[in-house]
Structures are given as structure tokens and as C-alpha cells.
Design a protein around this motif. Structure first.
Motif, PDB file in Angstrom:
ATOM      1  N   VAL A  21       0.839  -1.199   0.000  1.00  0.00           N
ATOM      2  CA  VAL A  21       0.000   0.000   0.000  1.00  0.00           C
ATOM      3  C   VAL A  21       0.874   1.249   0.000  1.00  0.00           C
ATOM      4  N   GLN A  24       2.602   1.668  -3.366  1.00  0.00           N
ATOM      5  CA  GLN A  24       1.674   2.159  -4.389  1.00  0.00           C
ATOM      6  C   GLN A  24       1.412   3.654  -4.213  1.00  0.00           C
ATOM      7  N   ALA A  25       1.213   4.076  -2.965  1.00  0.00           N
ATOM      8  CA  ALA A  25       0.966   5.494  -2.695  1.00  0.00           C
ATOM      9  C   ALA A  25       2.190   6.323  -3.078  1.00  0.00           C
ATOM     10  N   GLY A  71      -8.842  -0.401   6.699  1.00  0.00           N
ATOM     11  CA  GLY A  71      -7.986   0.177   5.678  1.00  0.00           C
ATOM     12  C   GLY A  71      -6.727   0.759   6.255  1.00  0.00           C
ATOM     13  N   TYR A  85      -2.899   9.654   1.846  1.00  0.00           N
ATOM     14  CA  TYR A  85      -3.444   8.590   1.005  1.00  0.00           C
ATOM     15  C   TYR A  85      -4.286   7.676   1.874  1.00  0.00           C
ATOM     16  N   HIS A  86      -5.473   7.333   1.383  1.00  0.00           N
ATOM     17  CA  HIS A  86      -6.387   6.450   2.100  1.00  0.00           C
ATOM     18  C   HIS A  86      -6.624   5.202   1.260  1.00  0.00           C
ATOM     19  N   SER A  87      -6.888   4.095   1.911  1.00  0.00           N
ATOM     20  CA  SER A  87      -7.256   2.868   1.216  1.00  0.00           C
ATOM     21  C   SER A  87      -8.128   2.035   2.137  1.00  0.00           C
ATOM     22  N   ARG A  91     -10.021  -1.182  -2.128  1.00  0.00           N
ATOM     23  CA  ARG A  91      -9.663  -0.052  -2.976  1.00  0.00           C
ATOM     24  C   ARG A  91      -8.179   0.263  -2.820  1.00  0.00           C
ATOM     25  N   GLN A  92      -7.525   0.518  -3.940  1.00  0.00           N
ATOM     26  CA  GLN A  92      -6.113   0.895  -3.943  1.00  0.00           C
ATOM     27  C   GLN A  92      -5.964   2.241  -3.225  1.00  0.00           C
ATOM     28  N   PRO A  93      -4.765   2.552  -2.725  1.00  0.00           N
ATOM     29  CA  PRO A  93      -4.574   3.846  -2.067  1.00  0.00           C
ATOM     30  C   PRO A  93      -4.840   4.989  -3.048  1.00  0.00           C
TER      31      PRO A  93
END
Length: 98
Positions: A21, A24-25, A71, A85-87, A91-93
Motif C-alpha cells: 500500500v 503504491q501510494a 484500511g 493517502y487512504h485505502s 480499494r487501492q490507495p
């Protein structure tokens, strides 16, 4: 006469691998800003239970699932500016701008 074994230098702790995560962020923010991912610093990353499907980033006029969602919230910094960034819920970040 006794021989002493030289003391080995203390080993430095190995940093924990970056979570998928966070990676990705970091990659998303670097791409948005046109910089290398190494120029993005991780300020914090924590697991969080979001109160609803907005994942802590509600948009006006939208309705969201009213259920607790597991999350993460990751705060990154680049160029002196912090980005959240939230995930969660599969859901992807994503960059939360609200």
C-alpha cells in the motif's frame, strides 16, 4: 595467555520492507509530481477502521456504505508538502484532497 576474539560491530537494524500500500501510494505521488519515488518520504502509515465507505474522504453529494471498513492511512511528504493517502475495502490507495 588468552586470546580474545575481536568484538564484531553491532549490526544495524534492517528496515522493515515497505508495504504494498505504501509503495503504491509513493509511486502514485511521485508520478503526479514528476519526481523519483525516492524523493517521497513516508511520514506515517497506519491501519485504520474507516467509519463508512468514503474511507475518510467524503465528496459532497455522494452517499456511502454505512459500515466500518478496514484500511490504511498513509501520510507522505515531498517538497515540504504533506499528502494523505487512504485505502480500504479492496480499494487501492488514493490521494485524499478533502
Amino acid at each position: 595467555m588468552t586470546s580474545e576474539t575481536p568484538a564484531s560491530p553491532p549490526s544495524s537494524p534492517t528496515p522493515a520492507p515497505e508495504s504494498e500500500v505504501v509503495a503504491q501510494a509513493r509511486a502514485d505521488l511521485a508520478n503526479r509530481l514528476g519526481i523519483e519515488p525516492a524523493q517521497v518520504t513516508v511520514v506515517s502509515s497506519a491501519e485504520i477502521t474507516w467509519p463508512d465507505g468514503s474511507l475518510g474522504c467524503p465528496k459532497p453529494g455522494m452517499s456511502y456504505t454505512q459500515a466500518l471498513i478496514e484500511g490504511t492511512q498513509t501520510v507522505l511528504e515531498a517538497g515540504g508538502t504533506r499528502y494523505a493517502y487512504h485505502s480500504g475495502g479492496g480499494r487501492q490507495p488514493f490521494l485524499c484532497t478533502s
